[in-house]
Motif scaffolding. Sequence first.
Motif, short mmCIF file in Angstrom:
data_model
loop_
_atom_site.label_atom_id
_atom_site.label_comp_id
_atom_site.label_asym_id
_atom_site.label_seq_id
_atom_site.Cartn_x
_atom_site.Cartn_y
_atom_site.Cartn_z
N PHE A 258 26.10 9.44 153.57
CA PHE A 258 25.19 10.52 153.18
C PHE A 258 25.74 11.44 152.09
CE2 PHE A 258 24.07 9.42 157.60
CZ PHE A 258 22.74 9.04 157.40
N GLY A 259 27.07 11.43 151.92
CA GLY A 259 27.65 12.29 150.90
C GLY A 259 27.94 11.58 149.60
N LEU A 260 28.03 10.22 149.66
CA LEU A 260 28.45 9.47 148.47
C LEU A 260 27.46 8.37 148.09
CD1 LEU A 260 32.24 9.15 149.42
CD2 LEU A 260 31.24 10.72 147.75
N LEU A 261 27.20 7.42 148.99
CA LEU A 261 26.39 6.26 148.63
C LEU A 261 24.93 6.60 148.34
CD1 LEU A 261 27.67 3.45 151.05
CD2 LEU A 261 27.99 3.62 148.59
N ILE A 262 24.26 7.21 149.32
CA ILE A 262 22.82 7.46 149.17
C ILE A 262 22.52 8.41 148.01
CG2 ILE A 262 20.79 8.49 150.28
CD1 ILE A 262 21.73 7.24 152.89
N PRO A 263 23.26 9.52 147.85
CA PRO A 263 22.97 10.39 146.70
C PRO A 263 23.14 9.68 145.36
CG PRO A 263 24.31 11.55 148.31
CD PRO A 263 24.27 10.13 148.75
N ALA A 264 24.15 8.82 145.23
CA ALA A 264 24.37 8.10 143.97
C ALA A 264 23.25 7.10 143.71
CB ALA A 264 25.72 7.39 143.99
#
Length: 271
Positions: free
Chosen positions: A239-245
């Motif tokens: 939720f902090g790295l993959l999905i936002p990117a």
Amino acid sequence: MAQDDKPQGGTQDGEAEKAADAKELHRTVREAGDAELDRPSGALFWSGLAAGIAIHSSLIAEGALHAGLPDAPWRDLVASLGYPVGFLVVILGRMQLFTESTITAMLPLVTRPSGWALRRTVRLWAIVLVANLIGTALAAGMVAGGALGNAEIRAAMVEVSARILELGGWQTFINAIPAGFLIAMIAWILPNGRNQAFWIILAISYVIAVAGFSHSIVGADETFLLLFTGRVDVGHALFGLLIPAILGNLVGGAGLFTLLAHGQVQGETGE
């Protein structure tokens, strides 16, 4: 266009020539997208898996350069020259990369919008994205397990990857928008610059690296490496790295760039 066929009428004719060039680019990229959308699911998956593994060469090259350079202010600028390696391998190798498909899969949809067109676009993105992520996870797992590289390069790869932890989820999303825009730009430019493809990919992907923009697939490789080495937990990784990117790349590529590219020839495509 042959020399004798070029318009000779000044500014208006020059503008018409530019519009024709844009229409031809639109048609070429759109037809490439149609071909991708019509590929069997298995072919898309294996191509996407190969791309996910191959993009890992960006992190390997960056890590090797980082490990071999002195700790100086220019270190990151030189080490970032390793970042384009994976993009060169994947794009010139005609593998399926999620961020490159944002524009190629979207142009057919925005040109002939329908429920059927939307479903096949989402199908391509889902297959390629999952395959890319599996490929990056496999490659990162081999590094974390000590199967790739020596200890010094592995440590440097973790250090390079840790830079993505400087951004929160919202910042990662915002930072991923220009990365998606720039990768879509590569797909748009290449039909007009096949002879310069190496330099186009090198220059644009290097800008992404030195600017610190967030690319979802390279970022996934880095995220999985950090996850497998205990630097982040699953929640932060997802939720902090993959999905936002991923979402930011979609906004930049499938949203901003595609709409701008399509808008300049809207009403002129003959569709």
